[in-house]
Design a protein around this motif. Structure first.
Motif, short mmCIF file in Angstrom:
data_model
loop_
_atom_site.label_atom_id
_atom_site.label_comp_id
_atom_site.label_asym_id
_atom_site.label_seq_id
_atom_site.Cartn_x
_atom_site.Cartn_y
_atom_site.Cartn_z
N PRO A 240 45.62 47.24 25.55
CA PRO A 240 44.36 46.96 24.88
C PRO A 240 43.28 47.23 25.90
CG PRO A 240 45.86 45.10 24.35
CD PRO A 240 46.62 46.08 25.37
N ASP A 241 43.25 46.71 27.24
CA ASP A 241 42.36 47.26 28.04
C ASP A 241 41.98 48.40 28.35
OD1 ASP A 241 41.66 44.46 28.51
OD2 ASP A 241 42.96 44.09 30.09
N PRO A 298 47.60 49.46 34.88
CA PRO A 298 46.54 48.58 34.20
C PRO A 298 47.41 47.51 33.43
CG PRO A 298 46.41 50.93 33.72
CD PRO A 298 47.52 50.85 34.40
N ALA A 299 48.68 47.47 33.15
CA ALA A 299 49.55 46.24 32.61
C ALA A 299 49.28 45.17 33.52
CB ALA A 299 50.85 47.08 32.23
N LEU A 300 49.25 45.34 34.78
CA LEU A 300 49.32 44.26 35.68
C LEU A 300 47.78 43.87 36.23
CD1 LEU A 300 52.32 45.42 37.92
CD2 LEU A 300 52.29 44.04 35.71
N ALA A 301 46.95 44.37 35.57
CA ALA A 301 45.42 44.24 36.16
C ALA A 301 44.58 43.54 35.06
CB ALA A 301 44.87 45.62 36.50
N SER A 302 43.51 43.02 35.56
CA SER A 302 42.46 42.46 34.89
C SER A 302 41.75 43.65 34.14
CB SER A 302 41.52 41.20 35.64
OG SER A 302 40.71 42.25 36.74
N PRO A 303 40.69 43.00 33.25
CA PRO A 303 39.80 44.39 32.78
C PRO A 303 39.11 44.83 33.88
CG PRO A 303 39.86 42.28 31.51
CD PRO A 303 40.66 41.94 32.70
N GLY A 305 40.16 45.10 36.98
CA GLY A 305 40.87 45.83 37.74
C GLY A 305 41.29 47.12 36.97
N THR A 306 41.51 47.23 35.74
CA THR A 306 41.72 48.15 34.91
C THR A 306 40.53 49.24 35.13
OG1 THR A 306 42.93 47.01 33.16
CG2 THR A 306 42.11 49.02 32.75
N ALA A 307 39.33 48.85 35.08
CA ALA A 307 38.34 49.80 35.23
C ALA A 307 38.27 50.30 36.72
CB ALA A 307 37.00 48.85 35.05
N ALA A 308 38.77 49.69 37.59
CA ALA A 308 39.04 50.18 39.00
C ALA A 308 39.92 51.31 39.15
CB ALA A 308 39.21 49.19 40.00
N ILE A 309 41.07 50.91 38.16
CA ILE A 309 41.96 52.11 38.29
C ILE A 309 41.62 53.17 37.43
CG2 ILE A 309 44.35 52.60 36.88
CD1 ILE A 309 44.97 49.49 37.40
N ARG A 310 40.61 53.24 36.39
CA ARG A 310 40.12 54.34 35.81
C ARG A 310 39.38 55.28 36.93
NH1 ARG A 310 35.14 52.51 32.66
NH2 ARG A 310 34.60 52.12 35.02
N ASP A 311 38.49 54.38 37.72
CA ASP A 311 37.72 55.24 38.65
C ASP A 311 38.64 56.00 39.72
OD1 ASP A 311 35.49 54.17 37.20
OD2 ASP A 311 35.03 52.51 38.71
#
Length: 338
Positions: A240-241, A298-303, A305-311
């Motif tokens: 979802p995130d 991302p499954a283990l990250a906060s929203p 953290g997911t944005a940081a993974i995207r970057d």
């Protein structure tokens, strides 16, 4: 058996008050799905005896919940119990056994009828879906004359089967099958000499990292690179995130990034295959370059953290595009873009 005459009082044809009271109490005690299943499980044992340790496996509820319902059944005098060591064993109360077994026997034909109805519906649904898959293959065969109809039929059926394994909603399965099959068929006839560079991003679930990488590649390359994604064990849906981020990147095309299984033809068609730091192993095909990007899940990250993974993924994508697009631009203009 004789039919009561019209003169027979109705009260004489009704069950006795004593039996009615007893039966009503039993029905009231069993008027809960879990209690009914607990009693039926005990009755189904060969010796009429069942350990509480076995009864807790009947439903996805806690042991205290099971114990609560067993106590209700004991209070209604439908069950008796006996402690043996550390475990409690339950039996149907001997004085109520005939009554309980009669009720369960009355339910059995209903359960069998429901099972038969469900099986009939399942068979009919499979038959209908098979006809739709066949019709889709025939439509694609009429459109794509450069591929043999048998090849198209095989690809369509394989695509449907691969997606159906994890599908939770089947109403969109045929459109997704068509989209997946078209992608696979295009990969089969891809000519590396003239086609734009193609990258395949692979992760286990194909529900986050690989979709982000594919969407960012399509966006940052301006369509000059074709990006695909796949998973060795694709999930039923996108995280979802991640989906929120994908909508900002891909807009209305986000639905094209649904999870899909990894296939050999997707690997063969790619110029570069990128695994996303998840330990996936792809078939080794000559002429295909392989990379592994150590990025977070991302499954283990906060929203956030997911944005940081995207970057992080975006930085990797920019580096990859530098290697894919510079040779192409140099060949056309003789200059390296600034």
């Amino acid at each position: 058996m004789t039919t009561p005459s019209p003169q027979t009082p109705l009260a004489a044809r009704a069950i006795s008050p004593k039996i009615a009271t007893s039966l009503a109490d039993t029905l009231k005690a069993l008027a809960d799905p879990l209690r009914l299943r607990l009693v039926s499980a005990i009755a189904a044992t060969s010796n009429g005896d069942c350990c509480v340790c076995d009864l807790t496996a009947i439903a996805d509820v806690s042991q205290p919940t099971v114990s609560h319902h067993l106590k209700k059944l004991k209070d209604a005098e439908l069950l008796t119990s006996e402690r043996r060591g550390t475990w409690v064993h339950y039996q149907i109360a001997p004085a109520r056994r005939a009554e309980v077994m009669a009720l369960l026997s009355a339910v059995t034909p209903l359960e069998e009828a429901v099972d038969a109805e469900n099986e009939t519906a399942r068979v009919e649904a499979l038959r209908t879906m098979d006809a739709r898959v066949t019709r889709l293959a025939e439509q694609l065969a009429a459109e794509l004359s450069d591929l043999h109809p048998d090849v198209i039929m095989t690809i369509v059926r394989e695509s449907y089967a691969g997606l159906a394994r994890t599908a939770t909603v089947t109403q969109h399965l045929i459109p997704l099958t068509e989209r997946f099959a078209r992608q696979r068929l295009a990969d089969l006839v891809r000519d590396r000499a003239v086609a734009p560079p193609q990258v395949l991003f692979v992760c286990v679930g194909n529900s986050g990292r690989s979709q982000l990488a594919a969407a960012l590649t399509n966006q940052l390359s301006g369509g000059r690179v074709i990006a695909r994604s796949a998973g060795s064990r694709p999930a039923a849906s996108i995280d979802p995130d991640v989906r929120v981020l994908l909508q900002d990147i891909a807009g209305d095309d986000v639905d094209a990034l649904y999870p899909k299984p990894l296939t050999d033809d997707a690997v063969r068609a790619a110029d570069v295959v990128v695994t996303m730091g998840c330990g996936d192993v792809c078939p080794v095909i000559p002429g295909v370059n392989y990379e592994d990007w150590a990025v977070g899940d991302p499954a283990l990250a906060s929203p956030e953290g997911t944005a940081a993974i995207r970057d992080d993924i975006a930085a990797h994508v920019r580096t990859l595009l530098d290697t894919l697009l510079v040779p192409q631009a140099t060949e056309i203009t003789g200059k390296v873009p600034s």
